[in-house]
Design an enzyme around this catalytic site. Sequence first.
Site, PDB file in Angstrom:
ATOM      1  N   ARG A  84       0.854  -1.208   0.000  1.00  0.00           N
ATOM      2  CA  ARG A  84       0.000   0.000   0.000  1.00  0.00           C
ATOM      3  C   ARG A  84       0.882   1.248   0.000  1.00  0.00           C
ATOM      4  NH1 ARG A  84      -3.206  -3.910   2.369  1.00  0.00           N
ATOM      5  NH2 ARG A  84      -5.074  -4.189   1.113  1.00  0.00           N
ATOM      6  N   ASP A 106      -0.161  -6.470  -3.525  1.00  0.00           N
ATOM      7  CA  ASP A 106      -1.599  -6.267  -3.269  1.00  0.00           C
ATOM      8  C   ASP A 106      -2.217  -5.582  -4.469  1.00  0.00           C
ATOM      9  OD1 ASP A 106      -4.188  -5.731  -1.845  1.00  0.00           O
ATOM     10  OD2 ASP A 106      -3.032  -6.471  -0.137  1.00  0.00           O
ATOM     11  N   HIS A 148      -6.699  -9.687  -3.993  1.00  0.00           N
ATOM     12  CA  HIS A 148      -5.630  -8.713  -3.696  1.00  0.00           C
ATOM     13  C   HIS A 148      -4.487  -8.843  -4.713  1.00  0.00           C
ATOM     14  CE1 HIS A 148      -7.220  -7.040   0.048  1.00  0.00           C
ATOM     15  NE2 HIS A 148      -7.616  -8.260   0.361  1.00  0.00           N
ATOM     16  N   CYS A 191      -9.811 -13.621 -15.196  1.00  0.00           N
ATOM     17  CA  CYS A 191     -10.841 -14.092 -16.125  1.00  0.00           C
ATOM     18  C   CYS A 191     -11.157 -12.997 -17.140  1.00  0.00           C
ATOM     19  CB  CYS A 191     -12.117 -14.438 -15.350  1.00  0.00           C
ATOM     20  SG  CYS A 191     -11.841 -15.630 -14.031  1.00  0.00           S
ATOM     21  N   ASP A 224      -7.049 -14.293   1.725  1.00  0.00           N
ATOM     22  CA  ASP A 224      -8.146 -13.606   2.411  1.00  0.00           C
ATOM     23  C   ASP A 224      -9.006 -12.822   1.442  1.00  0.00           C
ATOM     24  OD1 ASP A 224      -5.774 -12.027   2.080  1.00  0.00           O
ATOM     25  OD2 ASP A 224      -6.795 -10.409   3.118  1.00  0.00           O
ATOM     26  N   GLU A 225     -10.238 -12.613   1.850  1.00  0.00           N
ATOM     27  CA  GLU A 225     -11.162 -11.670   1.210  1.00  0.00           C
ATOM     28  C   GLU A 225     -11.385 -11.944  -0.279  1.00  0.00           C
ATOM     29  OE1 GLU A 225     -10.776  -7.837   4.074  1.00  0.00           O
ATOM     30  OE2 GLU A 225      -9.213  -7.984   2.571  1.00  0.00           O
ATOM     31  N   CYS A 251     -16.864 -17.134 -16.436  1.00  0.00           N
ATOM     32  CA  CYS A 251     -15.627 -17.297 -17.214  1.00  0.00           C
ATOM     33  C   CYS A 251     -15.614 -18.687 -17.872  1.00  0.00           C
ATOM     34  CB  CYS A 251     -14.439 -17.123 -16.276  1.00  0.00           C
ATOM     35  SG  CYS A 251     -12.887 -17.720 -16.945  1.00  0.00           S
ATOM     36  N   TRP A 278      -7.215 -14.103  11.990  1.00  0.00           N
ATOM     37  CA  TRP A 278      -7.120 -12.641  11.944  1.00  0.00           C
ATOM     38  C   TRP A 278      -8.451 -11.941  12.120  1.00  0.00           C
ATOM     39  CZ3 TRP A 278      -9.359  -9.792   7.834  1.00  0.00           C
ATOM     40  CH2 TRP A 278      -9.880 -10.573   6.784  1.00  0.00           C
ATOM     41  N   TYR A 313      -4.062  -6.135  15.497  1.00  0.00           N
ATOM     42  CA  TYR A 313      -3.975  -5.252  14.339  1.00  0.00           C
ATOM     43  C   TYR A 313      -3.387  -3.919  14.805  1.00  0.00           C
ATOM     44  CZ  TYR A 313      -5.661  -8.072  10.518  1.00  0.00           C
ATOM     45  OH  TYR A 313      -5.741  -9.000   9.514  1.00  0.00           O
ATOM     46  N   TRP A 339      -0.840  -3.104   8.527  1.00  0.00           N
ATOM     47  CA  TRP A 339      -1.296  -2.774   7.172  1.00  0.00           C
ATOM     48  C   TRP A 339      -1.078  -1.283   6.954  1.00  0.00           C
ATOM     49  CZ3 TRP A 339      -2.186  -7.090   4.541  1.00  0.00           C
ATOM     50  CH2 TRP A 339      -2.553  -8.233   5.259  1.00  0.00           C
TER      51      TRP A 339
HETATM   52  C1  ACM Z   1      -6.523  -9.116   6.259  1.00  0.00           C
HETATM   53  O1  ACM Z   1      -6.502  -8.253   7.140  1.00  0.00           O
HETATM   54  N1  ACM Z   1      -7.220  -8.897   5.155  1.00  0.00           N
HETATM   55  C2  ACM Z   1      -5.816 -10.369   6.382  1.00  0.00           C
HETATM   56 ZN    ZN Z   2     -11.620 -17.744 -14.991  1.00  0.00          ZN
END
Ligand code: ACM
Ligand code: ZN
Length: 454
Positions: free
Chosen positions: A85, A114, A177, A190, A240-241, A253, A316, A344, A395
């Site tokens: 970041r 990221d 990410h 995709c 994650d996420e 796709c 986390w 965190y 982060w």
């Molecule tokens: C995270 O904080 N997205 C691992």
């Molecule tokens: Zn794909």
Amino acid sequence: RKGAPVLRLLTDSLVGAREAYRLSVGAGGVEVRGADAAGVFYGLMTLDQLLRASGRQNCCDALPVLRVADAPRTQLRELMVDPARQFIPLEALMRFVDEMARYKFNALHLHLVDDQAWRIEIKRYPRLTAESSRRVGMDDMMRPIEGFYTQDDMRRLVAYAAGRHVEIIPEIEMPGHEVAAIHAYPRLACGAPRLPLRTASGVSNELLCPGSEFTYEFLGNVFAELAAVFPSRYVHLGGDEAGNPPLGAWTSCPDCRALKRRLGIAADDRADNWRLQEHLFGRVIDTLRLRHGKVPMFWYETDFRTVPAGCVTFAWRHGLTRAAAQAAADNGARIVLCPGEHCYLDYPMRAGDMPEVNWGMPVTPLRRTYALDPAWDMGEDFERDNLLGVSGTLWSECIDTPERLSYMAYPRALALAEAGWSPQARRSWAGFERRLRAVLLDMQRRGVAHSPAF
Ligand code: ACM
Ligand code: ZN
């Protein structure tokens, strides 16, 4: 100060397990006896703290006669930084290692990739750093942010940190990410979209395509180069996420649909898309294990359903630590605790303290970081068989200078260091608070940024 002090350093496997040491101060001098070189180093760090005493001067005049027998509670005690970041210059990483090593942290985890940038030179894919390491803006901070580490930079950091018994754990995120990689190599996603680098925080809907062979070829080549740079047995794969809502990207796709057919996945909607993530991870884990002898790590997500045996998961998310710990226990996996409630360190320590502009980060006071018990009431078997360690995350959405990185880390990293090192029965907030004063005075004298907001 007055006589001719003797300082004897030696290793002795009878002292205990990895990283254990004994320190004795007597009429005949000072002896540090470590189970290994790291143990000797930690004995010296303890001696250094004793010599600083009240923190008001560089060195006290006398040490009391004493004996310390000490060993870590957990094996892996890391801090995670995020140069993706906002870039962190190499020299600043070295200064960060200097400080963390004093408190017996033994790993620095680098979040190298990221949506906002790709920060590590990959010789096979030069566009990653040529096109994805420079942009203007991080949320409301409209300034140019650029930089990347060459492989030689990282080798220097690895060697420097090893001299302080800190290992460098690289993280390459997938399948989410990853906008910076897709920006440079659109075929990774995709439909090969043309994506700008992301300048906002939050979560992108774009993912690596698990149905395309190019994705596996790319990741295989990236990890082959990384394995030659980072000797750590660990590689962090993120994970994650990516579950909700972004997995929708895989529903229409054609390559993803073909993969679903090959895997016998019937669902035409996104309900079973998580199995494509499982497939992607399965292949990457095999490559890392078989070709490079690495232990893969992930951020724990419930979308993932299982924790692959032999891997390390990171707890986390707020409120999900027990679920993550149970999943680790059920799957014979190891776990690192960094629950948002405690660990965190990019969250403000007090309302109104930095970061003042944010998206609703919860306040995480020093006392709450200290309250972390890495065993999370899961019992002795869990502690012995599953608990690997603790991590404090930094982060960098709101961390724009090395000084601010240090300001956010300390003093909470001191509380975390103790949670990872000392047995629960020997810890108390009152004792920590008393000892903290001297360390903060010493930091102030040495010019190490830290927050007084606790
Ligand atoms: C995270 O904080 N997205 C691992
Ligand atoms: Zn794909």
